[in-house]
Design a protein around this motif. Structure first.
Motif, short mmCIF file in Angstrom:
data_model
loop_
_atom_site.label_atom_id
_atom_site.label_comp_id
_atom_site.label_asym_id
_atom_site.label_seq_id
_atom_site.Cartn_x
_atom_site.Cartn_y
_atom_site.Cartn_z
N SER A 1 0.64 3.71 -5.62
CA SER A 1 -0.07 2.72 -6.17
C SER A 1 2.20 1.39 -6.20
O SER A 1 1.01 0.17 -5.21
CB SER A 1 0.86 2.87 -7.76
N GLY A 2 3.10 2.49 -5.39
CA GLY A 2 3.86 2.18 -4.77
C GLY A 2 3.81 1.60 -3.13
O GLY A 2 4.15 -0.01 -2.76
N ILE A 3 2.40 1.97 -2.59
CA ILE A 3 1.86 1.94 -0.86
C ILE A 3 1.25 0.14 -1.69
O ILE A 3 1.27 -0.61 -0.33
CB ILE A 3 1.16 2.79 -0.72
N LEU A 4 1.28 0.70 -2.26
CA LEU A 4 -0.43 -1.02 -2.54
C LEU A 4 0.66 -1.28 -2.92
O LEU A 4 0.32 -2.90 -1.65
CB LEU A 4 -1.59 -0.87 -3.65
N TYR A 5 1.97 -1.84 -3.83
CA TYR A 5 2.17 -3.13 -4.14
C TYR A 5 3.30 -3.74 -2.77
O TYR A 5 3.43 -4.55 -2.61
CB TYR A 5 3.39 -2.09 -4.84
N THR A 6 3.89 -2.45 -1.94
CA THR A 6 4.58 -3.00 -0.95
C THR A 6 3.87 -3.64 0.15
O THR A 6 3.80 -4.47 0.61
CB THR A 6 5.41 -1.28 -0.88
N SER A 7 2.78 -3.31 -0.19
CA SER A 7 1.88 -3.69 1.25
C SER A 7 1.40 -5.26 0.84
O SER A 7 1.09 -5.60 1.39
CB SER A 7 0.21 -2.84 1.19
N ARG A 8 1.07 -5.50 -0.25
CA ARG A 8 0.55 -7.07 -1.11
C ARG A 8 2.27 -7.59 -0.64
O ARG A 8 1.46 -9.19 -0.84
CB ARG A 8 0.54 -6.14 -2.59
N LEU A 9 2.80 -7.43 -1.22
CA LEU A 9 4.41 -8.22 -0.90
C LEU A 9 4.69 -8.19 0.61
O LEU A 9 6.16 -9.37 0.94
CB LEU A 9 5.43 -7.25 -1.57
N SER A 10 4.30 -7.57 1.65
CA SER A 10 4.58 -7.08 2.83
C SER A 10 6.51 -6.91 2.97
O SER A 10 6.61 -6.80 4.11
CB SER A 10 4.45 -8.39 3.39
N SER A 11 6.49 -5.99 1.58
CA SER A 11 7.84 -5.71 1.73
C SER A 11 8.32 -5.05 0.54
O SER A 11 7.44 -4.31 -0.66
CB SER A 11 8.59 -6.78 1.65
N ALA A 12 9.38 -4.01 0.49
CA ALA A 12 9.95 -3.38 -0.44
C ALA A 12 11.43 -3.66 -1.41
O ALA A 12 11.79 -4.84 -0.18
CB ALA A 12 10.10 -1.72 0.03
N THR A 13 11.11 -4.18 -2.62
CA THR A 13 12.27 -5.06 -2.92
C THR A 13 13.17 -3.63 -4.50
O THR A 13 12.15 -3.25 -4.37
CB THR A 13 11.75 -6.35 -3.50
N ILE B 1 13.58 -5.00 2.36
CA ILE B 1 12.87 -4.84 3.74
C ILE B 1 11.54 -5.29 3.71
O ILE B 1 10.53 -4.83 3.13
CB ILE B 1 12.38 -2.84 3.82
N VAL B 2 11.62 -5.93 4.63
CA VAL B 2 9.69 -6.38 5.20
C VAL B 2 8.75 -5.40 5.87
O VAL B 2 9.59 -5.04 6.95
CB VAL B 2 10.07 -7.92 6.08
N VAL B 3 7.94 -5.09 6.36
CA VAL B 3 7.50 -4.56 6.68
C VAL B 3 6.53 -4.72 6.96
O VAL B 3 5.75 -6.19 7.14
CB VAL B 3 6.31 -3.47 5.19
N SER B 4 6.34 -4.71 8.83
CA SER B 4 5.24 -5.54 9.48
C SER B 4 3.88 -4.49 10.30
O SER B 4 4.00 -5.14 11.11
CB SER B 4 5.86 -5.91 10.88
N GLN B 5 3.87 -3.31 9.36
CA GLN B 5 2.65 -2.53 10.23
C GLN B 5 1.94 -3.01 9.85
O GLN B 5 1.43 -3.26 9.04
CB GLN B 5 3.13 -0.93 10.15
N LYS B 6 0.83 -3.70 10.88
CA LYS B 6 -0.42 -4.00 10.90
C LYS B 6 -1.67 -3.29 9.93
O LYS B 6 -1.77 -3.74 8.95
CB LYS B 6 -1.27 -4.17 12.20
N GLY B 7 -1.46 -1.74 9.79
CA GLY B 7 -2.58 -1.34 8.97
C GLY B 7 -1.94 -1.07 8.19
O GLY B 7 -2.72 -1.37 7.06
N PHE B 8 -0.50 -0.60 7.62
CA PHE B 8 -0.48 -0.92 6.04
C PHE B 8 -0.33 -2.19 5.37
O PHE B 8 -0.48 -1.90 4.22
CB PHE B 8 1.04 -0.13 6.18
N LEU B 9 -0.46 -3.10 5.96
CA LEU B 9 -0.49 -4.53 5.12
C LEU B 9 -1.74 -4.38 5.10
O LEU B 9 -2.15 -5.77 3.91
CB LEU B 9 0.17 -5.23 5.86
N ALA B 10 -2.77 -4.08 6.12
CA ALA B 10 -4.72 -4.69 5.44
C ALA B 10 -4.13 -3.98 4.45
O ALA B 10 -5.30 -4.38 3.71
CB ALA B 10 -4.97 -3.99 6.61
N PHE C 1 18.79 3.15 -2.27
CA PHE C 1 18.24 3.08 -1.29
C PHE C 1 17.98 2.13 -0.60
O PHE C 1 18.35 1.81 0.63
CB PHE C 1 16.60 3.90 -1.20
N LEU C 2 18.05 1.24 -1.73
CA LEU C 2 17.97 -0.54 -0.62
C LEU C 2 19.33 -1.45 -0.68
O LEU C 2 19.13 -1.93 -0.80
CB LEU C 2 16.51 -1.12 -1.49
N ALA C 3 20.07 -0.37 -1.31
CA ALA C 3 21.64 -0.77 -1.94
C ALA C 3 22.37 -1.80 -0.49
O ALA C 3 22.65 -2.88 0.21
CB ALA C 3 22.53 -0.32 -2.40
#
Lengths: 510, 394
Positions: free
Chosen positions: B305-317, B156-165, B149-151
């Motif tokens: 857990s995946g959501i929290l980790y993506t939020s913490r890194l501000s990105s999906a790797t 992917i950098v995430v920018s949604q404020k609520g999600f990052l919070a 999916f990330l190929a």
């Protein structure tokens, strides 16, 4: 004098934290005799044998073990085995997947240089099997043998080690009448060939039939040693020594009460074992009235437990080819124990440790497990109510434990059995199937369980009691069915039933 | 024999010996924290680092809670790491590539977790493939799906404020000029009060029915220790920005699962199946359904857990989720879940998570080489389990 006694255990005392399991026990065994050791559960029989075999090693007990005229200091089972002492436990210690010959010589392999000599092992195994009169191919895996024959393999194993003293711990508790008889005959043969046998047993009929000497233990002390030739070894007398009082009536009387209508009926039940494709039940029909105790007697493997499990939601996935259950006038076919319980059918298993209790949990947990719904307020379980319920059953049926927070693994067999029954009392089913309700429990606890059964039917419950013990079935049932090889081979009123009649039906098949 | 002559000193030793199992994890946690505090010259307990520790621990803690249920049932779930990685990536793709609302994206991802749980639970309970094999295969599959999916896009950098919070910001405060985050202090005090109240109540209940309880000095010492930890952590956090949202999320999930395991039928059934599945079945428990539930809960929590980790890194790797399952399983075992099943508590699993993550955090702080980090974690892990196994035998 050295030669008269092969074994003398002198003033053996063994303490566990808080309990004196053995208190100055003296135990003498003559060379070449069959010596039976009896006593209630918890009397110290098994502990004494564990001291003898070195499971409880030298130094953890006080007193002397004199074997063949020498004081022994066993630190390990291997030490006692090296001197020619073997124990055959109730739970057999065999490897189900390995062939018979590997099992017999496991731990003392026949070697040729640095390799195991399998050919010689097979030849020797055959000889050992002949000695125990087991006529099977030694390369069969153990799991293909029935329990009786597996036990014979254990004995062959002991013989292969050239043992002079063999201890049998409840050897016939899981055998049918035929295999039991066979085993007793074998013990007589072993005796004739000069091997000394010690047998621990609850089955007094067998004890009186075979023993040369009987030693009774009670509460960790030797009560008496009786010579079969000179002393009164009637069952009543042995029981008197075991319990310290005579139980006049082994089976408590029920108050006269009328039976109601038919409460439970099994109709045309035919069942196949999916792994072998063999039919294990053929057209079984059975009826129980309200307030009645119906015995279901038969030899091991007759299909009694399979019959009970098939109607109790079939948890082990037998292939039901035909049949239905009528409970309180309604026709059902239960697909899971849950469904059966919901409609008022309950089953107390024959194997309380294996699939009856959650042993690592306490009494309270086990008693309320099948009926937590009755204790829930919304989502949460009402623990106050739960404690009250559990305490009520603990007192009512006299479960001996410091509190309901006691883990069930620490209870004696009789008390574990009481917990297994208590959990169903709380469910209050219409029909209760008791599978071997008194197996391996002592005389006192048996009496209590019989009284409990009486009370249940007086209150209107219907009971099906599966049992291998003939006297028990005859003593407790109002009516009884006999099964053999998956067929119901007879139905008798308690008044007409005799041991001979029942045995005939149990052995004859169609 | 010499019991009568026992001195007060040896009585304390005996008490410690008898009760050490219940408080071992707390003692270990405090020791580890103190060691790093001293070693780092006071950096460990800095508010920013404690916040960091919470955000780091959150995604493992959530997994450890679900894993505890699975382990009590004598199963295992090796796939949770890559399920977390995969679902975290899906969340990022939904929001960034398809422009889906962040909260809708979160719900979709949780549902995907549920489906994964249904799939794995079905394989284990209905088909009969052992959980180890099922989830090992899952590990392969979701690792593959993650990189697939990330190929095209890569990270992917995430920018949604609520999600990052979720894993980056803090609960709001009431305006004040004390220099402290007041709400955090208040929550801390309430938490301590609740802990003391509930512990006292349960102790009194146990005594009323004459159940065994730990002796009064040990009980008070334990309470004092827990209260002190809560208060210290809250004061440290309050001196900076307050309690992070990640801690709130973990706290809520923890509360739900604690209630579930200790107070509901479902919880009883889980312990029963873990203790003796056949006895549970014959007592009318639907073993398949309960186990199915545990696998579903596990995979949904993996999605959290995946959501929290993506939020913490501000990105999906593409490497997200790597070895999460190791930390989660270790947490649960360090927290006293029995290797033989049937026994375990989610609160203790969280303590286990903090043991593991304090080690990670502290060693990162001291720039310890990653190779040594794994070795140290492994040693602490096996020591804890060996201790537990021995203690259980007695």
């Amino acid at each position: 004098m050295d030669n008269e006694y092969i074994l003398e255990m002198r003033n053996i005392t063994k303490e566990f934290p808080g309990v004196k399991a053995l208190d100055n026990v003296n135990f003498k065994v003559r060379r070449g005799e069959i010596h039976c050791l009896v006593g209630e559960n918890g009397a110290g029989k098994s502990t004494l044998m564990k001291v003898l075999s070195g499971v409880w090693k030298y130094g953890t007990y006080t007193g002397d073990i004199i074997y063949n005229g020498e004081v022994q200091q066993f630190r390990h089972i291997a030490d006692s085995e090296a001197k020619g002492i073997a124990i055959i436990y109730q739970e057999l210690a065999l490897f189900p997947e390995l062939p018979i010959y590997e099992n017999i010589y496991f731990g003392h392999e026949i070697m040729k240089g640095h390799q195991v000599d399998w050919n010689e092992t097979i030849v020797q195994s055959k000889k050992m099997l002949e000695k125990v009169r087991l006529n099977v191919d030694p390369s069969l895996p153990i799991k293909r043998l029935n329990t009786g024959n597996q036990q014979l393999v254990e004995i062959a194993k002991a013989l292969s080690k050239n043992c002079k003293l063999i201890i049998f711990d409840e050897p016939t508790s899981s055998l049918n009448e035929d295999d039991s008889q066979n085993l007793l005959d074998l013990m007589r043969e072993l005796k004739a060939s000069g091997i000394t046998c010690i047998m621990i047993s609850h089955k007094l009929r067998e004890v009186t039939a075979i023993a040369d000497t009987i030693t009774v233990l009670r509460d960790g002390s030797t009560i008496c040693s009786m010579d079969a030739k000179t002393d009164d070894i009637s069952e009543a007398n042995i029981i008197r020594h075991m319990v310290g009082r005579s139980i006049d009536n082994v089976y408590p009387k029920r108050a006269e009460h009328p039976f109601g209508d038919v409460m439970f009926e099994i109709k045309h039940l035919t069942v196949e074992d999916p792994s072998t494709g063999r039919e294990i039940l053929h057209d079984v029909n059975l009826k129980v009235r309200k307030g009645e105790i119906v015995g279901l007697q038969g030899l091991m493997g007759a299909g009694r437990t399979e019959c009970a499990l098939s109607v109790f939601g079939n948890p082990y996935g037998y292939r039901i080819k035909s049949g239905e259950v009528v409970l309180d006038g309604q026709s059902y076919f239960f697909k899971s124990p849950r469904e059966a319980i919901k409609h008022g059918l309950a089953y107390v298993t024959e194997d309380r440790k294996g699939n009856g209790l959650v042993l690592i949990q306490d009494i309270r947990y086990n008693i309320t497990l099948p009926n937590l719904g009755a204790l829930a307020n919304g989502l949460a379980i009402n623990e106050q109510k739960e404690i009250i319920v559990a305490n009520q059953y603990k007192d009512e049926i006299n479960i001996k434990a410091p509190s309901i927070a006691q883990k069930t693994v620490n209870l004696s067999g009789g008390n574990q059995q009481k917990v297994s029954i208590a959990k169903w009392l709380f469910v209050a089913p219409k029909v209760l199937i008791l599978d071997e309700p008194t197996r391996g429990i002592d005389v006192g606890a048996k009496y209590e369980i019989y009284s409990l059964m009486n009370k249940m039917v007086e209150d209107g419950m219907s009971i099906i009691m599966i049992s291998s013990e003939l006297p028990e079935v005859l003593g407790m049932s109002d009516r009884l069915y006999v099964m053999s090889e998956g067929h119901i081979t007879g139905e008798l009123d308690a008044a007409d039933a005799t041991e001979e009649k029942v045995m005939k039906m149990a052995i004859n098949s169609n | 024999m010499e019991n009568k002559k026992q001195s007060t000193g040896s009585e304390i030793v005996q008490l410690l010996k008898d009760n050490i199992k219940s408080y071992m994890m707390y003692i270990a946690l405090v020791l580890i924290m103190l060691v790093f505090q001293i070693w780092s010259g006071g950096k460990f307990f800095k508010p920013s680092n404690i916040t960091n520790l919470f955000n780091q621990a959150a995604y493992v803690a959530v997994l450890a809670i679900g894993m505890t249920l699975i382990l009590i049932l004598k199963h295992i779930d090796l796939s949770v790491g890559y399920v977390a990685g995969f679902t975290g990536a899906i969340a990022a793709i939904l929001m960034q590539t398809y422009g889906i609302n962040q909260w809708v994206a979160i719900i979709i991802v949780l549902l995907i977790g549920l489906v994964i749980g249904l799939y794995q639970g079905t394989l284990v309970m209905r088909v009969g493939v052992p959980a180890f094999v099922t989830t090992l295969a899952g590990m392969f599959i979701f690792r593959g799906l993650l990189s697939l999916f990330l190929a095209k896009t890569g990270t992917i950098v995430v920018s949604q404020k609520g999600f990052l919070a979720l894993c980056q910001s803090f609960i709001p405060d009431i305006p004040n000029n004390t220099g402290y985050h007041l709400v955090t202090i208040i929550i801390g005090v309430i938490a301590v009060a609740l802990v003391i109240y509930s512990q006292l109540k349960s102790r009194r209940n146990k005594q009323r029915y004459q159940f065994e309880v730990v002796s009064a000095p040990i009980f008070i010492a334990g309470l004092a220790l827990i209260s002190a930890i809560i208060l210290v952590v809250c004061i440290v956090l309050a001196s900076d920005k307050g309690i992070p949202w990640s801690a709130v999320i973990v706290g809520v999930i923890l509360a739900i699962y604690t209630f579930l395991l200790s107070k509901t039928k479902l919880g009883r059934y889980i312990y029963g199946i873990g203790g003796n599945d056949q006895a549970a079945e014959l007592s009318g428990v639907d073993v398949k359904l309960v186990t199915q539930f545990a696998f579903c809960s596990m995979s949904v929590l993996a999605a959290v857990s995946g959501i929290l980790y993506t939020s913490r890194l501000s990105s999906a790797t593409p490497t997200a989720g790597n070895a999460f399952e190791m930390d989660a399983i270790a947490s649960s075992y360090i927290g006293g879940t029995a290797v033989s099943g049937g026994v375990g508590k989610v609160t203790n699993a969280i303590i286990g998570t903090f043991v593991i993550m304090s080690l990670t955090n502290g060693m990162n702080l001291m720039s310890v080489d990653i190779s040594y980090q794994y070795i140290v974690k492994g040693i602490i892990f096996i020591a804890a389990v060996a201790f537990d196994v021995r203690a259980r035998k007695k």
